[in-house]
Design a protein around this motif. Structure first.
Motif, PDB file in Angstrom:
ATOM      1  N   ALA A 132     -48.512   3.303 -45.268  1.00 11.87           N
ATOM      2  CA  ALA A 132     -48.096   2.050 -44.637  1.00 11.87           C
ATOM      3  C   ALA A 132     -47.625   1.073 -45.700  1.00 11.87           C
ATOM      4  O   ALA A 132     -46.599   0.391 -45.528  1.00 11.87           O
ATOM      5  CB  ALA A 132     -49.247   1.450 -43.830  1.00 11.87           C
ATOM      6  N   GLY A 133     -48.359   1.027 -46.815  1.00 16.06           N
ATOM      7  CA  GLY A 133     -47.979   0.132 -47.913  1.00 16.06           C
ATOM      8  C   GLY A 133     -46.602   0.473 -48.454  1.00 16.06           C
ATOM      9  O   GLY A 133     -45.768  -0.415 -48.685  1.00 16.06           O
ATOM     10  N   GLN A 134     -46.353   1.789 -48.595  1.00 20.39           N
ATOM     11  CA  GLN A 134     -45.056   2.239 -49.086  1.00 20.39           C
ATOM     12  C   GLN A 134     -43.931   1.785 -48.146  1.00 20.39           C
ATOM     13  O   GLN A 134     -42.925   1.205 -48.577  1.00 20.39           O
ATOM     14  CB  GLN A 134     -45.070   3.779 -49.198  1.00 20.39           C
ATOM     15  CG  GLN A 134     -43.709   4.443 -49.270  1.00 20.39           C
ATOM     16  CD  GLN A 134     -43.047   4.208 -50.621  1.00 20.39           C
ATOM     17  OE1 GLN A 134     -43.727   3.889 -51.609  1.00 20.39           O
ATOM     18  NE2 GLN A 134     -41.727   4.369 -50.686  1.00 20.39           N
ATOM     19  N   THR A 135     -44.127   2.011 -46.850  1.00 17.92           N
ATOM     20  CA  THR A 135     -43.106   1.622 -45.867  1.00 17.92           C
ATOM     21  C   THR A 135     -42.916   0.108 -45.842  1.00 17.92           C
ATOM     22  O   THR A 135     -41.798  -0.392 -45.759  1.00 17.92           O
ATOM     23  CB  THR A 135     -43.498   2.117 -44.457  1.00 17.92           C
ATOM     24  OG1 THR A 135     -43.720   3.510 -44.538  1.00 17.92           O
ATOM     25  CG2 THR A 135     -42.411   1.822 -43.451  1.00 17.92           C
ATOM     26  N   PHE A 136     -44.032  -0.595 -45.958  1.00 18.88           N
ATOM     27  CA  PHE A 136     -43.946  -2.052 -45.966  1.00 18.88           C
ATOM     28  C   PHE A 136     -43.128  -2.520 -47.167  1.00 18.88           C
ATOM     29  O   PHE A 136     -42.278  -3.411 -47.058  1.00 18.88           O
ATOM     30  CB  PHE A 136     -45.350  -2.656 -46.010  1.00 18.88           C
ATOM     31  CG  PHE A 136     -45.344  -4.153 -45.967  1.00 18.88           C
ATOM     32  CD1 PHE A 136     -45.088  -4.816 -44.780  1.00 18.88           C
ATOM     33  CD2 PHE A 136     -45.554  -4.896 -47.118  1.00 18.88           C
ATOM     34  CE1 PHE A 136     -45.056  -6.186 -44.737  1.00 18.88           C
ATOM     35  CE2 PHE A 136     -45.514  -6.271 -47.085  1.00 18.88           C
ATOM     36  CZ  PHE A 136     -45.266  -6.926 -45.888  1.00 18.88           C
ATOM     37  N   MET A 137     -43.353  -1.843 -48.299  1.00 22.40           N
ATOM     38  CA  MET A 137     -42.642  -2.227 -49.530  1.00 22.40           C
ATOM     39  C   MET A 137     -41.129  -1.992 -49.373  1.00 22.40           C
ATOM     40  O   MET A 137     -40.336  -2.904 -49.648  1.00 22.40           O
ATOM     41  CB  MET A 137     -43.216  -1.404 -50.698  1.00 22.40           C
ATOM     42  CG  MET A 137     -42.724  -1.797 -52.062  1.00 22.40           C
ATOM     43  SD  MET A 137     -41.330  -0.804 -52.614  1.00 22.40           S
ATOM     44  CE  MET A 137     -42.068   0.812 -52.834  1.00 22.40           C
ATOM     45  N   THR A 138     -40.745  -0.800 -48.911  1.00 19.96           N
ATOM     46  CA  THR A 138     -39.303  -0.526 -48.777  1.00 19.96           C
ATOM     47  C   THR A 138     -38.669  -1.466 -47.746  1.00 19.96           C
ATOM     48  O   THR A 138     -37.564  -1.972 -47.950  1.00 19.96           O
ATOM     49  CB  THR A 138     -39.031   0.932 -48.362  1.00 19.96           C
ATOM     50  OG1 THR A 138     -39.766   1.225 -47.181  1.00 19.96           O
ATOM     51  CG2 THR A 138     -39.414   1.901 -49.462  1.00 19.96           C
ATOM     52  N   THR A 139     -39.399  -1.733 -46.653  1.00 23.31           N
ATOM     53  CA  THR A 139     -38.874  -2.651 -45.641  1.00 23.31           C
ATOM     54  C   THR A 139     -38.674  -4.044 -46.235  1.00 23.31           C
ATOM     55  O   THR A 139     -37.627  -4.672 -46.052  1.00 23.31           O
ATOM     56  CB  THR A 139     -39.837  -2.758 -44.443  1.00 23.31           C
ATOM     57  OG1 THR A 139     -40.071  -1.459 -43.933  1.00 23.31           O
ATOM     58  CG2 THR A 139     -39.264  -3.647 -43.349  1.00 23.31           C
ATOM     59  N   ALA A 140     -39.689  -4.512 -46.981  1.00 27.19           N
ATOM     60  CA  ALA A 140     -39.620  -5.864 -47.528  1.00 27.19           C
ATOM     61  C   ALA A 140     -38.470  -6.000 -48.515  1.00 27.19           C
ATOM     62  O   ALA A 140     -37.730  -6.989 -48.486  1.00 27.19           O
ATOM     63  CB  ALA A 140     -40.945  -6.221 -48.195  1.00 27.19           C
ATOM     64  N   ILE A 141     -38.281  -4.984 -49.377  1.00 24.11           N
ATOM     65  CA  ILE A 141     -37.192  -5.070 -50.362  1.00 24.11           C
ATOM     66  C   ILE A 141     -35.837  -5.054 -49.650  1.00 24.11           C
ATOM     67  O   ILE A 141     -34.959  -5.879 -49.921  1.00 24.11           O
ATOM     68  CB  ILE A 141     -37.287  -3.932 -51.399  1.00 24.11           C
ATOM     69  CG1 ILE A 141     -38.581  -4.079 -52.220  1.00 24.11           C
ATOM     70  CG2 ILE A 141     -36.068  -3.950 -52.327  1.00 24.11           C
ATOM     71  CD1 ILE A 141     -38.818  -2.958 -53.197  1.00 24.11           C
ATOM     72  N   GLY A 142     -35.683  -4.100 -48.714  1.00 26.01           N
ATOM     73  CA  GLY A 142     -34.416  -4.026 -47.969  1.00 26.01           C
ATOM     74  C   GLY A 142     -34.135  -5.311 -47.217  1.00 26.01           C
ATOM     75  O   GLY A 142     -33.007  -5.830 -47.219  1.00 26.01           O
ATOM     76  N   PHE A 143     -35.182  -5.871 -46.611  1.00 29.21           N
ATOM     77  CA  PHE A 143     -35.060  -7.099 -45.826  1.00 29.21           C
ATOM     78  C   PHE A 143     -34.692  -8.278 -46.735  1.00 29.21           C
ATOM     79  O   PHE A 143     -33.820  -9.095 -46.403  1.00 29.21           O
ATOM     80  CB  PHE A 143     -36.388  -7.350 -45.112  1.00 29.21           C
ATOM     81  CG  PHE A 143     -36.418  -8.565 -44.242  1.00 29.21           C
ATOM     82  CD1 PHE A 143     -35.541  -8.709 -43.177  1.00 29.21           C
ATOM     83  CD2 PHE A 143     -37.352  -9.573 -44.472  1.00 29.21           C
ATOM     84  CE1 PHE A 143     -35.589  -9.817 -42.359  1.00 29.21           C
ATOM     85  CE2 PHE A 143     -37.398 -10.690 -43.662  1.00 29.21           C
ATOM     86  CZ  PHE A 143     -36.521 -10.816 -42.610  1.00 29.21           C
TER      87      PHE A 143
END
Ligand code: ADP
Ligand code: MG
Lengths: 270, 282
Positions: B78-89
């Protein structure tokens, strides 16, 4: 192109201006061969049937829209770009909803030099000036309210203050009271007269209310139906400051009547 | 007797009316939770009642059990997905805002790039993921880029709309003061587009999140999307459902954050006469 007569006291001069909207020459011909002049410090009203090109005339004078033919001279200089000495107000108050009343009024000061530079050092002095102006139109105590907390008439007063805060030499008002009820409108006539008497800017007021024109103006220009040109001109010899009663005296009533006939004649020639 | 005294006595006599439950604020606050709880309850009952096999539809209790047992790996994913989402966002905010200002403030740029943008936006982004993997390899990059590609568009469109719809009269006021183009954008265009911008963030964060998960599912070795894929390929169905549940919780959290930010930042837009802002989705 046009002989610039620097010796004259004319502040605004339009020389045989034509304006056609659109780029390929087949748009609406809004103004045709219009000439007029306004003295420095004079209050001129422009009346005419709706759609005749009154707003267009304002855009040409302020340089917001280039003339297709002819030329405009303001303050002894030919107008070839938007003037930066103008204050404008429209039927719609166009206040910025995210700013308080006083911040709305002070908007021009953030743009027009030398105020923009000076205000960084001495904001308080400018704020005091804005407060005084708001007090003059009866908005004391509403400085920190947002536009949606003001009535339509109050918004229009604030809009007038915004048009005047930077002490423009030329004030352009395009049907500023058109959306207000009669009582509010009359109150605002008095406010505008006070502002004008205090500051003496050159004013061009577009209106379709003939009583308003007679009450406020030194001179009235009547425009023809589209394509617009000035077809009549009347000087108003009423002493200042004028009172609301003075707009009901026989001289004023006759003037309104006469102007009305000019305009209905202009409409019939469509 | 004064008016207020009359009113007071009338008030005292008036019987206390109970407000209907549907108006009660606390009740409204708990309503969504009750619905969620109700769904789980029915689900549990159905699985037990119809004796549904666990690998077809696991019961909520076994899903929660799996979630607790694998809480460590789930949290990492979940942390990994949150990180990629946050950077992309975050990239989408920067690019969307800048491009939105450019597109909205110049009719020439608008006319030039809008058709291309529409064409780009209709490409299904799932189809792009394999190409991204060829270019950047398996890892975080495809997820970041996919979430960026999905989410910058709604931001751009909304900022551009906000700036392009500045009242012509207001532009005249500004220009007649001698304001240059940048001053008009700074003083009027940008503040005016802020409600559109913050409203678009809700849409953008959701699609950014979807983008990350799609990329992880199509070809990733990390993140909650890949976790789900691995779990279901091993027929660990409760665990796959647990990952799904984590996903939807993350989605709700991110949406709530952006919508709170929106309410905080643009109060003026919802109080004025033309209050509601409708958002063009990407
Ligand atoms: N930006 C524009 N583009 C094309 N036509 C316009 C534009 N603005 C005004 N017109 C046309 O020019 C004519 C005069 O308009 P306007 O000056 O606004 O009239 P008024 O203010 O006297 O009612 C109208 O026929 C109007 O449709
Ligand atoms: Mg008009």
């Amino acid at each position: 192109m046009i002989p610039t007569d620097t010796g004259s006291k004319n502040f605004v001069e339009m020389h045989r201006v034509s304006l056609r909207y659109g780029e390929d020459g087949d748009g609406t011909l809004a103004l045709e061969d219009t000439s007029m002049r306004v003295d420095r410090g004079e209050f001129v009203a422009v009346v005419g049937p709706s759609g005749c090109g009154k707003s267009t005339l304002m855009k040409v004078v302020t340089g917001l829209w280039p003339a297709t033919k002819g030329g405009v001279i303001v303050n002894s200089k030919e107008v070839d770009r938007p003037l930066s000495i103008t204050g404008m107000a429209f039927q719609n108050p166009t206040l910025l909803p995210w700013r308080t009343t006083i911040d709305n009024v002070m908007l021009p000061l953030e743009i027009v030099e030398p105020h923009a530079t000076l205000m960084k050092r001495d904001r308080a002095a400018y704020e005091a000036k804005a407060m005084d102006l708001l007090a003059l139109v009866g908005l004391k105590g509403f400085e920190n309210k947002f536009p949606w907390e003001l009535s339509g008439g109050m918004q229009q007063r604030a809009s007038l203050c915004r048009a005047l805060i930077h002490e423009p030499a030329l004030l352009m008002l395009d049907e500023p009271f058109g959306a207000l009820d009669m009582f509010t409108r009359e109150e605002l006539w008095l406010s505008l007269q006070d502002l004008w008497l205090a500051r003496r800017p050159t004013v061009i007021l577009v209106t379709h209310d003939l009583r308003e024109a007679v009450f406020l103006a030194d001179r009235i220009l009547v425009m023809s139906a589209r394509p617009g040109k000035i077809i009549a001109e009347r000087t108003i010899d009423l002493p200042r400051p004028r009172t609301l009663e003075s707009s009901y005296d026989p001289y004023a009533v006759n003037l309104v009547h006469e102007l009305r006939q000019h305009i209905s004649a202009a409409r019939e020639t469509v | 007797m004064t008016d207020t005294a009359i009113e007071k006595s009338a008030l005292a006599v008036r019987p206390v009316r109970r407000r209907p439950l549907s108006r009660n604020k606390t009740f409204r606050r708990f309503l969504p939770w009750m619905v969620v709880f109700g769904i789980f309850f029915l689900w549990q009952a159905a699985v037990a009642g119809f004796r549904i096999e666990e690998f077809v539809l696991p019961s909520p209790t076994s899903i929660f059990a799996a979630m607790w047992e694998f809480r460590g790996p789930l949290l990492v994913s979940a942390g990994q997905t949150f990180m990629t989402t946050a950077i992309g966002f975050a990239c989408a905010i920067v690019v969307g805002l800048a491009a939105g200002v450019a597109v909205g403030s110049s009719s020439m740029i608008y006319a030039a790039v809008y058709p291309a943008l529409i064409g780009f936006n209709t490409i299904p982004k799932v189809a792009v993921v394999p190409i991204l993997i060829i270019w950047f390899g398996v890892g975080s990059s495809p997820a970041i880029i996919t979430s960026f590609l999905l989410s910058f568009f709604p931001i751009l469109v909304n900022v551009a709309t906000g700036i392009a719809t500045v009242e012509p009269e207001l532009q005249d006021v500004m220009r007649a003061l001698g304001a240059n183009r940048w001053q008009v954008i700074k003083k009027v265009g940008l503040p005016r587009s802020m409600p559109f911008f913050f409203a678009s963030l809700k849409v953008a964060i959701t699609v950014a999140f979807i983008g990350s998960i799609v990329a992880e599912t199509v070809g990733g070795n990390k993140g909650i999307g890949s976790f789900m894929l691995v779990a279901s390929s091993r027929f660990e169905v409760p665990l796959a459902f647990a990952a799904l549940l984590v996903t939807s919780m993350m989605g709700i959290i991110m949406y709530t954050i952006t919508s709170t930010v929106e309410k905080r930042m643009t109060g003026w837009a919802t109080r004025g006469p033309n209050g509601a802002i409708s958002v063009a989705a990407g």
